[in-house]
Design an enzyme around this catalytic site. Structure first.
Site, mmCIF file in Angstrom:
data_model
loop_
_atom_site.group_PDB
_atom_site.id
_atom_site.type_symbol
_atom_site.label_atom_id
_atom_site.label_comp_id
_atom_site.label_asym_id
_atom_site.label_seq_id
_atom_site.Cartn_x
_atom_site.Cartn_y
_atom_site.Cartn_z
ATOM 1 N N SER A 40 0.804 -1.233 0.000
ATOM 2 C CA SER A 40 0.000 0.000 0.000
ATOM 3 C C SER A 40 0.834 1.278 0.000
ATOM 4 C CB SER A 40 -0.942 0.056 1.213
ATOM 5 O OG SER A 40 -1.694 -1.103 1.295
ATOM 6 N N GLY A 50 1.415 2.942 -2.733
ATOM 7 C CA GLY A 50 0.937 3.795 -3.833
ATOM 8 C C GLY A 50 1.643 3.505 -5.146
ATOM 9 N N GLU A 74 -31.872 -13.648 -4.881
ATOM 10 C CA GLU A 74 -30.502 -13.706 -4.326
ATOM 11 C C GLU A 74 -30.549 -14.094 -2.840
ATOM 12 O OE1 GLU A 74 -28.180 -10.135 -5.026
ATOM 13 O OE2 GLU A 74 -26.479 -10.932 -3.916
ATOM 14 N N CYS A 119 -26.818 -0.460 -8.910
ATOM 15 C CA CYS A 119 -26.869 -1.913 -9.049
ATOM 16 C C CYS A 119 -27.699 -2.539 -7.925
ATOM 17 C CB CYS A 119 -25.445 -2.462 -9.135
ATOM 18 S SG CYS A 119 -25.383 -4.023 -9.999
ATOM 19 N N GLU A 174 -19.966 4.659 -11.924
ATOM 20 C CA GLU A 174 -18.729 5.162 -11.298
ATOM 21 C C GLU A 174 -17.473 4.703 -12.046
ATOM 22 O OE1 GLU A 174 -20.751 2.878 -10.066
ATOM 23 O OE2 GLU A 174 -19.783 1.450 -8.710
ATOM 24 N N THR A 234 16.805 4.874 6.245
ATOM 25 C CA THR A 234 16.971 4.381 4.872
ATOM 26 C C THR A 234 17.224 2.868 4.811
ATOM 27 O OG1 THR A 234 19.354 4.727 4.842
ATOM 28 C CG2 THR A 234 17.991 6.592 4.182
ATOM 29 N N HIS A 265 -22.887 0.250 -13.249
ATOM 30 C CA HIS A 265 -21.960 0.979 -12.363
ATOM 31 C C HIS A 265 -21.391 2.200 -13.094
ATOM 32 C CE1 HIS A 265 -21.669 -1.950 -9.056
ATOM 33 N NE2 HIS A 265 -21.931 -2.831 -9.989
HETATM 34 N N1 GLN Z 1 -25.933 -8.842 -6.010
HETATM 35 C C1 GLN Z 1 -26.599 -8.192 -7.100
HETATM 36 C C2 GLN Z 1 -26.527 -9.022 -8.362
HETATM 37 O O1 GLN Z 1 -25.655 -9.862 -8.487
HETATM 38 C C3 GLN Z 1 -26.028 -6.811 -7.350
HETATM 39 C C4 GLN Z 1 -24.602 -6.809 -7.762
HETATM 40 C C5 GLN Z 1 -23.948 -5.464 -7.671
HETATM 41 O O2 GLN Z 1 -24.420 -4.591 -6.973
HETATM 42 N N2 GLN Z 1 -22.833 -5.291 -8.347
HETATM 43 O O3 GLN Z 1 -27.331 -8.849 -9.235
#
Ligand code: GLN
Length: 541
Positions: A14, A16, A404, A380, A515, A187, A513
């Site tokens: 860790s 970097g 699920e 998701c 992000e 060092t 996602h």
């Molecule tokens: N567990 C859920 C699925 O598999 C959502 C997965 C997630 O949030 N990446 O559909």
């Protein structure tokens, strides 16, 4: 021909390495070079897809559906280049390829060994699919001295010989700890780590020393002398306030200069760091701020939602706002303490997740956000929980849930047997968990006149997915009657991709996602819009 820069780490993990590699890549890009970054991970999992975020942090998904190490996310954010399956490999991936070949008889009766078979496979990965890149930066995961790293270090040693040493460069990142009691920087750990590396046949060309204090010339001289490295190539890296400051700070330390001079290459142009300085200043100096609550299961580990945290910061950049994140453990969230836990936040985000644990807390928080006009963003799993909440409370399906969590429910979210991707039929499976999800870029068609079509200003989008379960399309009409609109669907109209609530300031759930595609210089529109809505909500209260 491409030049190869290998980045190893020593002393502790860790430090970097990922950010250093990404920063170097960004600096070389600013100098007009074409770069590619990849990562070799020494663990035995075939990919990080099956690893718990507590262990390994976020799993980053690429356009082509690879589940990769979170450093790949940094590479993409820093360089803007989309990574592919061929940019991350693990020991597990290498061995599984080799064993498949061995079973097929491809080795023609030969003995299969670490040297040359494993090392050859690693070398093939390093240069695979490299065409007109000027530089390939290759990060080796783990720490020098680990048993697992040995084949990788041997492979990069051989690789450097194979391509002619002058076309490769070794950078070693170490820790120079500060001893408070004696007031000294030490060092010795660096010396030992380099000694270890040299015993494997690798002489670093550049040493990057991570330290909490500035490293005086006397200490640099010592490192230079004992580690056999030119003093100009002993580079310090001191903690930065935001990761986007790292390229600026490495440039000040002349990392890019030193790399080019080692290769004897002249820069194509002088790097202009203005855009990095601008975003750094926005992140650090924005006067106004907003508080967003992230409700999840992995809130205690900072790296578990890395791309999400970054995407929210990007959303802040586009609104000239500082974004403060409050992480709330969904397992501690009860109807009774919801109000007090959410009292300081002006927006709620529920990220991706897996499994039943903590899900009732998330559902309760969604209900609270829905009823109290608090901007809500479900990603998701977060979208799936929003659909379950709406099914229970708006459609009055009391046992609505996802398969699920087991089959004892009305599955408004469930497992689909088959998904279509192009012409290939993709089969999902619950039995085999590795690489069996709906992964990577998929298209969605946006409903016109919806909030989402305004946010994207587009009709069709492509986003990265990573899930096994889907919202059941058969409830679409009923939900829409209650104001929960399915505002994006897969092109065949079978899979709900985005939901939004009418008559609410900002209530959006996405099955993908976003992000993963947000970049500091091109913040994702969903995050910009969400942060804006949160700021408006803050002003109202
Ligand atoms: N567990 C859920 C699925 O598999 C959502 C997965 C997630 O949030 N990446 O559909």
């Amino acid at each position: 021909m491409a030049r190869y820069v290998f980045v190893t780490g020593g002393v502790v993990s860790s430090l970097g390495k990922g950010l250093s590699s990404a920063s170097l890549a960004a600096l070389l890009q600013l100098r007009g070079f074409k770069v590619r970054i990849r990562k070799l991970d020494p663990y035995l999992n075939v990919d990080p897809g099956t690893m718990n975020p507590f262990q390994h942090g976020e799993v980053f998904v690429t356009d082509d559906g690879a589940e990769t190490d979170l450093d790949i996310g940094h590479y993409e954010r820093f360089t803007g280049i989309s990574a592919t399956k061929s940019d991350n490999i693990t020991t597990g991936g290498i061995y599984s390829d080799i064993i498949k070949k061995e079973r097929k008889g491809d080795y023609l009766g030969g003995t299969v060994q670490v040297v040359p078979h494993v090392t050859d496979r690693i070398k093939k990965f390093i240069s695979h699919d490299i065409k007109n890149e000027d530089f390939v930066i290759c990060e080796i995961g783990g720490t020098v001295g680990d048993i697992e790293s040995l084949p990788f270090l041997e492979a990069i040693r051989q690789f450097s010989n194979d391509i002619d040493k002058k076309n490769s460069l070794f950078i070693h990142l170490t820790l120079v700890p500060y001893m408070k009691a004696s007031g000294e920087l030490k060092t010795k750990p660096t010396q030992h780590s380099v000694k270890e590396l040299r015993s494997l046949g690798i002489q670093p060309d550049i040493i990057i020393c991570r330290s909490e204090k500035k490293i005086p010339i006397s200490e640099r001289k010592k490192i230079s002398l004992f580690c056999n490295v030119n003093i100009e190539n002993v580079i310090e890296t001191i903690d930065v306030k935001t990761i986007y400051e790292a390229p600026i700070s490495f440039h000040k330390e002349k990392l890019d200069d030193r790399v080019l001079s080692q290769f004897n290459i002249k820069s194509k142009k002088y790097p202009n760091l203005t855009k990095w300085k601008n975003i750094t200043s926005k992140i650090l100096n924005s006067k106004k701020d907003v508080n967003i609550g992230i409700i999840g299961k992995y809130v205690n580990l900072k790296d578990a939602y890395k791309s999400l945290d970054e995407a929210l910061i990007h959303g802040g950049i586009s609104n000239n706002l500082k974004v403060n994140l409050t992480r709330i453990d969904s397992e501690n969230l009860k109807i009774q303490n919801l109000k007090s836990l959410l009292k300081d936040v002006s927006g709620v985000l529920i990220p991706g997740g897996f499994g039943k644990r903590g899900s009732e807390g998330k559902i309760a928080a969604i209900k609270y956000a829905r009823l109290n006009n608090i901007p809500f963003f479900g990603i998701c799993f977060g979208m799936q929980m929003a659909v379950i909440e709406a099914a229970r409370n708006l459609l009055k399906i009391k046992d609505a849930s996802t398969s699920e969590f087991g089959n004892n429910c009305t599955p408004v979210v469930g497992l689909l047997e088959e998904w279509q991707k192009g012409k290939k039929i993709f089969k999902g499976s619950e039995k085999n968990l590795g690489g069996t999800m709906r992964l990577g870029l998929y298209e969605a068609i946006l409903k016109s006149n919806s909030l989402i079509s305004k946010i994207y200003s587009m009709k069709k989008i492509k986003e990265r997915h990573r899930h096994r379960y889907e919202v059941n399309i058969k409830y679409k009409k009923e939900f829409e009657k209650k104001g929960l609109i399915f505002s994006a669907l897969s092109p065949d109209g079978m899979l709900p991709e985005i939901i939004e609530l009418q008559n609410h300031p900002w209530f959006v759930g996405v099955q993908f996602h976003p992000e993963f595609r947000s970049k500091p210089f091109t913040p994702h529109p969903l995050f910009s819009s969400f942060v804006k809505a949160v700021a408006i909500n803050k002003r109202k209260h």
